[in-house]
Design a protein around this motif. Structure first.
Motif, short mmCIF file in Angstrom:
data_model
loop_
_atom_site.label_atom_id
_atom_site.label_comp_id
_atom_site.label_asym_id
_atom_site.label_seq_id
_atom_site.Cartn_x
_atom_site.Cartn_y
_atom_site.Cartn_z
N VAL A 18 0.84 -1.19 0.00
CA VAL A 18 0.00 0.00 0.00
C VAL A 18 0.87 1.24 0.00
O VAL A 18 1.86 1.31 0.73
CB VAL A 18 -0.90 0.02 1.26
N LEU A 19 0.49 2.22 -0.82
CA LEU A 19 1.14 3.53 -0.82
C LEU A 19 0.07 4.61 -0.76
O LEU A 19 -0.99 4.47 -1.37
CB LEU A 19 1.97 3.73 -2.09
N PRO A 20 0.36 5.70 -0.06
CA PRO A 20 -0.59 6.82 -0.08
C PRO A 20 -0.56 7.49 -1.45
O PRO A 20 0.48 7.53 -2.11
CB PRO A 20 -0.06 7.76 1.00
N THR A 21 -1.72 8.01 -1.85
CA THR A 21 -1.78 8.68 -3.15
C THR A 21 -2.87 9.74 -3.15
O THR A 21 -3.88 9.60 -2.48
CB THR A 21 -2.03 7.68 -4.30
N ALA A 22 -2.61 10.80 -3.91
CA ALA A 22 -3.62 11.84 -4.13
C ALA A 22 -4.18 11.71 -5.54
O ALA A 22 -5.06 12.46 -5.92
CB ALA A 22 -3.00 13.22 -3.92
N LEU A 23 -3.65 10.77 -6.32
CA LEU A 23 -4.12 10.56 -7.68
C LEU A 23 -5.50 9.92 -7.68
O LEU A 23 -5.85 9.17 -6.78
CB LEU A 23 -3.15 9.64 -8.44
N GLU A 24 -6.27 10.21 -8.72
CA GLU A 24 -7.57 9.56 -8.88
C GLU A 24 -7.34 8.28 -9.66
O GLU A 24 -7.25 8.27 -10.88
CB GLU A 24 -8.54 10.49 -9.60
N LEU A 25 -7.24 7.18 -8.94
CA LEU A 25 -6.93 5.88 -9.54
C LEU A 25 -8.10 4.93 -9.36
O LEU A 25 -8.90 5.08 -8.44
CB LEU A 25 -5.68 5.28 -8.89
N ARG A 26 -8.16 3.93 -10.25
CA ARG A 26 -9.15 2.87 -10.15
C ARG A 26 -8.43 1.54 -10.26
O ARG A 26 -7.31 1.46 -10.79
CB ARG A 26 -10.17 3.00 -11.28
N ALA A 27 -9.08 0.50 -9.82
CA ALA A 27 -8.52 -0.85 -9.95
C ALA A 27 -8.22 -1.13 -11.41
O ALA A 27 -9.01 -0.83 -12.30
CB ALA A 27 -9.49 -1.88 -9.39
N GLY A 28 -7.03 -1.66 -11.67
CA GLY A 28 -6.62 -1.98 -13.03
C GLY A 28 -5.73 -0.93 -13.67
O GLY A 28 -5.08 -1.19 -14.67
N ASP A 29 -5.71 0.29 -13.11
CA ASP A 29 -4.85 1.34 -13.66
C ASP A 29 -3.39 0.95 -13.53
O ASP A 29 -2.99 0.27 -12.59
CB ASP A 29 -5.07 2.67 -12.94
N LYS A 30 -2.58 1.41 -14.48
CA LYS A 30 -1.13 1.19 -14.44
C LYS A 30 -0.49 2.45 -13.89
O LYS A 30 -0.85 3.56 -14.26
CB LYS A 30 -0.58 0.91 -15.84
N VAL A 31 0.48 2.27 -12.99
CA VAL A 31 1.19 3.39 -12.40
C VAL A 31 2.69 3.10 -12.41
O VAL A 31 3.11 1.96 -12.59
CB VAL A 31 0.73 3.67 -10.95
N VAL A 32 3.46 4.15 -12.19
CA VAL A 32 4.90 4.02 -12.04
C VAL A 32 5.25 4.38 -10.61
O VAL A 32 4.86 5.43 -10.11
CB VAL A 32 5.65 4.97 -13.02
N ILE A 33 5.95 3.46 -9.93
CA ILE A 33 6.42 3.71 -8.57
C ILE A 33 7.87 4.15 -8.68
O ILE A 33 8.65 3.52 -9.39
CB ILE A 33 6.35 2.44 -7.72
N SER A 34 8.23 5.21 -8.00
CA SER A 34 9.62 5.65 -8.06
C SER A 34 10.15 5.91 -6.65
O SER A 34 9.42 6.34 -5.77
CB SER A 34 9.77 6.90 -8.92
N ILE A 35 11.42 5.59 -6.50
CA ILE A 35 12.16 5.87 -5.27
C ILE A 35 13.30 6.78 -5.68
O ILE A 35 13.96 6.52 -6.69
CB ILE A 35 12.72 4.58 -4.64
N PRO A 36 13.56 7.87 -4.94
CA PRO A 36 14.65 8.78 -5.31
C PRO A 36 15.99 8.04 -5.42
O PRO A 36 16.26 7.11 -4.66
CB PRO A 36 14.68 9.79 -4.17
N ASP A 37 16.80 8.48 -6.38
CA ASP A 37 18.14 7.90 -6.53
C ASP A 37 18.90 8.03 -5.22
O ASP A 37 18.88 9.07 -4.58
CB ASP A 37 18.92 8.61 -7.64
N GLY A 38 19.56 6.98 -4.84
CA GLY A 38 20.37 6.99 -3.63
C GLY A 38 19.62 6.61 -2.37
O GLY A 38 20.24 6.35 -1.34
#
Length: 155
Positions: free
Chosen positions: A52-72
């Motif tokens: 689970v990640l917090p999000t402010a995006l309007e997402l629905r089940a099945g949507d594709k997203v990109v998860i990113s972690i800052p370099d380093g």
């Protein structure tokens, strides 16, 4: 570090995700001898099929997203978790051996090493509670469409 994921469900500002693509790295992740360093689901804990990640995006089940972690960020977390413990263990053992009475060097080294580990544990607890430290290790979500649009604009 980035990975593709699929939204499983969304509730109260949190998205349940499953990583669908590890992406990045040398491409030897799943081969024998591969380091699996781009397994984003393992960056801050044990591997999980979904998380689970917090999000402010309007997402629905099945949507594709990109998860990113800052370099380093994974390196910083590993150095704080493991590096600090090793350094303080060795320093504590060395100081304990030097300060111990004649004939009690081993006991002094053991006690100094234990003191160093306890100090590392306490410092890691303080770091974990620090908002500034956690902000450096955050994971962020972006809709896959937004990412593809920004790539096209930069070309």
């Amino acid at each position: 570090m980035q990975a593709m994921a699929q939204v499983l469900r969304v509730e109260t500002g949190h998205a349940w995700l499953r990583v669908t693509d590890a992406g990045g790295g040398c491409g030897r992740c799943d081969e024998p001898g591969g380091c699996r360093s781009v397994q984003i689901t393992q960056a801050f804990g044990l591997p999980k099929a979904e998380f689970v990640l917090p999000t402010a995006l309007e997402l629905r089940a099945g949507d594709k997203v990109v998860i990113s972690i800052p370099d380093g960020a994974p390196l910083k977390a590993a150095l704080a978790s493991y590096g600090l413990g090793v350094v303080l263990l060795v320093a504590g053992a060395a100081l304990g051996e030097v300060w111990s009475a004649d004939g009690a060097g081993d006991l002094g080294a053991a006690l100094g090493g234990l003191a160093g580990l306890l100090l590392a544990f306490a410092l890691n607890r303080v770091l974990f509670r620090s908002r500034n430290w956690r902000a450096q290790l955050r994971m962020e979500l972006a809709a896959q469409v937004v990412c593809l649009q920004s790539i096209a604009e930069n070309q």
